[in-house]
Design a protein around this motif. Structure first.
Motif, short mmCIF file in Angstrom:
data_model
loop_
_atom_site.label_atom_id
_atom_site.label_comp_id
_atom_site.label_asym_id
_atom_site.label_seq_id
_atom_site.Cartn_x
_atom_site.Cartn_y
_atom_site.Cartn_z
N PRO A 13 1.33 8.99 -13.43
CA PRO A 13 2.18 9.09 -12.24
C PRO A 13 1.41 9.10 -10.93
O PRO A 13 1.91 8.64 -9.91
CB PRO A 13 2.93 10.41 -12.43
CG PRO A 13 2.87 10.70 -13.88
CD PRO A 13 1.59 10.08 -14.37
N ALA A 14 0.18 9.60 -10.93
CA ALA A 14 -0.60 9.64 -9.70
C ALA A 14 -1.07 8.25 -9.29
O ALA A 14 -1.31 7.99 -8.11
CB ALA A 14 -1.80 10.57 -9.88
N ARG A 15 -1.21 7.34 -10.25
CA ARG A 15 -1.70 6.00 -9.95
C ARG A 15 -0.68 4.91 -10.32
O ARG A 15 -1.05 3.76 -10.52
CB ARG A 15 -3.00 5.73 -10.70
CG ARG A 15 -4.11 6.69 -10.33
CD ARG A 15 -5.40 6.34 -10.97
NE ARG A 15 -5.26 6.25 -12.43
CZ ARG A 15 -6.17 5.76 -13.23
NH1 ARG A 15 -7.30 5.31 -12.74
NH2 ARG A 15 -5.98 5.71 -14.53
N SER A 16 0.59 5.25 -10.39
CA SER A 16 1.58 4.28 -10.84
C SER A 16 1.93 3.24 -9.78
O SER A 16 2.61 2.27 -10.07
CB SER A 16 2.86 4.99 -11.29
OG SER A 16 3.46 5.63 -10.19
N ASP A 17 1.47 3.43 -8.53
CA ASP A 17 1.77 2.45 -7.50
C ASP A 17 0.80 1.27 -7.51
O ASP A 17 1.04 0.27 -6.84
CB ASP A 17 1.77 3.10 -6.12
CG ASP A 17 0.45 3.74 -5.77
OD1 ASP A 17 -0.36 3.96 -6.68
OD2 ASP A 17 0.23 4.02 -4.58
N SER A 18 -0.28 1.36 -8.27
CA SER A 18 -1.23 0.24 -8.35
C SER A 18 -0.87 -0.64 -9.55
O SER A 18 -0.57 -0.15 -10.63
CB SER A 18 -2.66 0.75 -8.48
OG SER A 18 -2.80 1.51 -9.65
N LEU A 19 -0.87 -1.95 -9.33
CA LEU A 19 -0.52 -2.90 -10.38
C LEU A 19 -1.78 -3.47 -11.00
O LEU A 19 -2.83 -3.56 -10.36
CB LEU A 19 0.34 -4.02 -9.80
CG LEU A 19 1.62 -3.57 -9.09
CD1 LEU A 19 2.34 -4.78 -8.54
CD2 LEU A 19 2.50 -2.79 -10.02
N TYR A 20 -1.68 -3.91 -12.25
CA TYR A 20 -2.81 -4.47 -12.98
C TYR A 20 -2.72 -5.99 -13.03
O TYR A 20 -1.65 -6.55 -13.20
CB TYR A 20 -2.84 -3.98 -14.43
CG TYR A 20 -3.38 -2.59 -14.64
CD1 TYR A 20 -4.55 -2.18 -14.03
CD2 TYR A 20 -2.74 -1.70 -15.47
CE1 TYR A 20 -5.05 -0.91 -14.23
CE2 TYR A 20 -3.24 -0.43 -15.69
CZ TYR A 20 -4.40 -0.05 -15.06
OH TYR A 20 -4.89 1.20 -15.27
N ALA A 21 -3.87 -6.62 -12.90
CA ALA A 21 -3.97 -8.05 -13.21
C ALA A 21 -4.58 -8.20 -14.61
O ALA A 21 -4.40 -9.20 -15.27
CB ALA A 21 -4.83 -8.76 -12.19
N GLY A 22 -5.29 -7.17 -15.06
CA GLY A 22 -5.89 -7.12 -16.39
C GLY A 22 -6.30 -5.69 -16.67
O GLY A 22 -6.51 -4.91 -15.76
#
Length: 69
Positions: free
Chosen positions: A47-56
Motif C-alpha cells: 500500500p505504501a508503494r501502490s501508486d508506482s506502476l511496473y513496466a517489468g
C-alpha cells in the motif's frame, strides 16, 4: 396430495425461468475484444508503494494485474 403438487409445480416453473436466464446470459457478442481480458496496468501490492506502476518485475515480486473484460 393436491396441496403437495402446487409447491412442486411452482418450483418447476421457477427453475425453468432461472434456467432460461442462465442460458440467455452466456452471450459474448456485445463485449469489447470478443470478451478477451485487457491488461491496463501492473502495480505493486504494497500500500505504501501502490501508486508506482511496473513496466517489468523480477521473479518473486508480488504484483497486482489490473484488467477489465
Amino acid at each position: 396430495m393436491k396441496a403437495l403438487l402446487n409447491p412442486i409445480k411452482l418450483l418447476v416453473v421457477i427453475l425453468g425461468i432461472a434456467g432460461g436466464f442462465l442460458f440467455y446470459s452466456c452471450n459474448d457478442d456485445n463485449l469489447e475484444n470478443d470478451g478477451d481480458p485487457v491488461i491496463y496496468y501492473i502495480r505493486n501490492t504494497d500500500p505504501a508503494r501502490s501508486d508506482s506502476l511496473y513496466a517489468g518485475a523480477p521473479l518473486g515480486n508480488l504484483i497486482a494485474i489490473v484488467a477489465l473484460t
